[in-house]
Design an enzyme around this catalytic site. Structure first.
Site, PDB file in Angstrom:
ATOM      1  N   LEU A  33       0.812  -1.223   0.000  1.00  0.00           N
ATOM      2  CA  LEU A  33       0.000   0.000   0.000  1.00  0.00           C
ATOM      3  C   LEU A  33       0.848   1.278   0.000  1.00  0.00           C
ATOM      4  CD1 LEU A  33      -2.864  -1.055   2.481  1.00  0.00           C
ATOM      5  CD2 LEU A  33      -2.837  -1.222  -0.012  1.00  0.00           C
ATOM      6  N   SER A 125      10.184  -3.728 -18.634  1.00  0.00           N
ATOM      7  CA  SER A 125       9.965  -2.403 -19.205  1.00  0.00           C
ATOM      8  C   SER A 125      10.803  -2.204 -20.455  1.00  0.00           C
ATOM      9  CB  SER A 125      10.348  -1.357 -18.150  1.00  0.00           C
ATOM     10  OG  SER A 125      10.486  -0.088 -18.726  1.00  0.00           O
ATOM     11  N   TYR A 150      15.914   3.174 -12.260  1.00  0.00           N
ATOM     12  CA  TYR A 150      14.700   2.375 -12.482  1.00  0.00           C
ATOM     13  C   TYR A 150      14.924   1.401 -13.641  1.00  0.00           C
ATOM     14  CZ  TYR A 150      10.286   1.026 -14.536  1.00  0.00           C
ATOM     15  OH  TYR A 150       9.291   0.286 -15.101  1.00  0.00           O
ATOM     16  N   LYS A 154      15.208  -3.008 -13.877  1.00  0.00           N
ATOM     17  CA  LYS A 154      14.503  -3.929 -14.775  1.00  0.00           C
ATOM     18  C   LYS A 154      15.502  -4.809 -15.538  1.00  0.00           C
ATOM     19  CE  LYS A 154      10.379  -2.798 -13.576  1.00  0.00           C
ATOM     20  NZ  LYS A 154       9.612  -3.741 -12.745  1.00  0.00           N
TER      21      LYS A 154
END
Length: 339
Positions: A33, A125, A150, A154
């Site tokens: 969350l 990605s 980021y 990946k």
């Protein structure tokens, strides 16, 4: 069949949970969350009529991951979305990205080794290609040094999976290399719900149009493209979600050619940032207040997919347009602001 979806209350995860339930799968969702909301569960339930089993879990806590898999040793597959995903933020917070995106993947794969069925779909990605030499980008394009932490997570993630597949013969994996997911479910029950300032273009567009943001910044107007703005392959999130179900069914039916496969997921068409803005203005009837700002570190000039492999081998293709995606994103924005 019972399928685990990590990060299943996030943007792409929640839409994939809907498509899995529509196909009759029993879905277990875990999410910490950190970039999602419990209300998404209500949206999934409203669309499908089924409330998936949910457990709040931080995959960075190894013992909690271990305990979860012990309790759910009858999983038939895992779809792994849980990760931080903003290019700009990753440049400023590299260690957070490496911890959140790499450690968690390792812990999940370690526990999967104990399952009878080891089918794994990885949320990858197109950033693995960096600034590609040729467009459209095929799966044969070289993986280049990443433009951002980021993107690097990946690339490293795929390498970890590939290395694990070599020694863990029961493990079957498909990495899905997304281009730019946008839009929302047509019901407007679920959509993109960024916490704080949006890091992605479309929520920033819709929040500007509805009055939450004063102005949209277009990062870079001097790129070597027809209108000077970056070009991306914008794919409707519902099309993208359906691809995960197709990929999972490929593994469950043993149709994969090797135990590590990868596919590009896009529309095959590039649209500039200004074209995306024009599409939104057309479907919403609203003029956007935007300005051209400086380029943003980590952005490539142009990226759009060659989708032949996904179309032919996976048997999947997109059905929805840029206008469809913008219309659904605007419907979702208005709903969550009660307008």
């Amino acid at each position: 069949m019972k399928i685990l979806v990590t990060g299943g209350l996030g943007f792409i995860g929640s839409h994939t949970v809907v498509e899995l339930q529509n196909e009759g799968f029993e879905v277990v969702v875990i999410d910490d969350l950190s970039n999602s909301s419990l209300q998404v569960l209500d949206g999934i339930t409203a669309i499908t009529g089924v409330r998936p089993y949910f457990e709040k879990l931080d995959l960075k806590i190894k013992n909690d991951v271990k305990a979860f898999f012990k309790n759910h040793n009858d999983l038939a597959g895992v779809i792994h979305f849980a990760a931080s995903k903003a290019v700009g933020e990753s440049v400023n917070e590299p260690l957070m990205y490496y911890e959140n995106n790499i450690n968690t993947l390792v812990y999940v794969l370690q526990e999967m080794a104990n399952l009878d069925k080891q089918n794994f779909i990885f949320s990858s990605s197109c950033t693995v290609y960096g600034q590609a030499d040729e467009l459209p980008i095929t799966e044969n394009a070289p993986v280049k040094p990443a433009e951002s932490p980021y993107g690097n997570t990946k690339q490293i993630g795929e390498e970890i999976i590939k290395d694990t597949c070599k020694v863990q013969e029961k493990l079957n994996c498909i990495a899905l290399r997304y281009f730019n997911p946008i839009g929302a479910h047509p019901s407007a029950e679920i959509g993109e719900l960024p916490i704080g300032v949006p890091q992605n273009l479309v929520p920033f567009i819709t929040q500007t149009a509805i009055g939450i943001r004063e102005q949209l910044s277009v990062f870079g107007g001097d790129y070597p493209t027809p209108d000077g703005t970056c070009i991306r392959d914008y794919i409707h999130v519902v099309d993208l979600a359906k691809a995960h179900v197709v990929a999972l069914q490929r593994l469950l039916s043993g149709k994969n050619d090797s135990n590590f496969e990868f596919f590009n997921l896009g529309t095959g068409k590039g649209s500039s940032v200004l074209e995306a803005i024009q599409s939104f203005e057309k479907v919403s009837g609203k003029k956007l207040n935007y300005k051209i700002a400086d380029r943003r570190e980590g952005d490539v000039i142009s990226a759009y997919a060659d989708t032949n492999k996904a179309n032919e081998v996976l048997g999947w293709k997109t059905e929805l347009t840029l206008d469809d995606a913008m219309a659904s994103a605007w419907k979702w924005e208005k709903k969550i602001r009660n307008k």
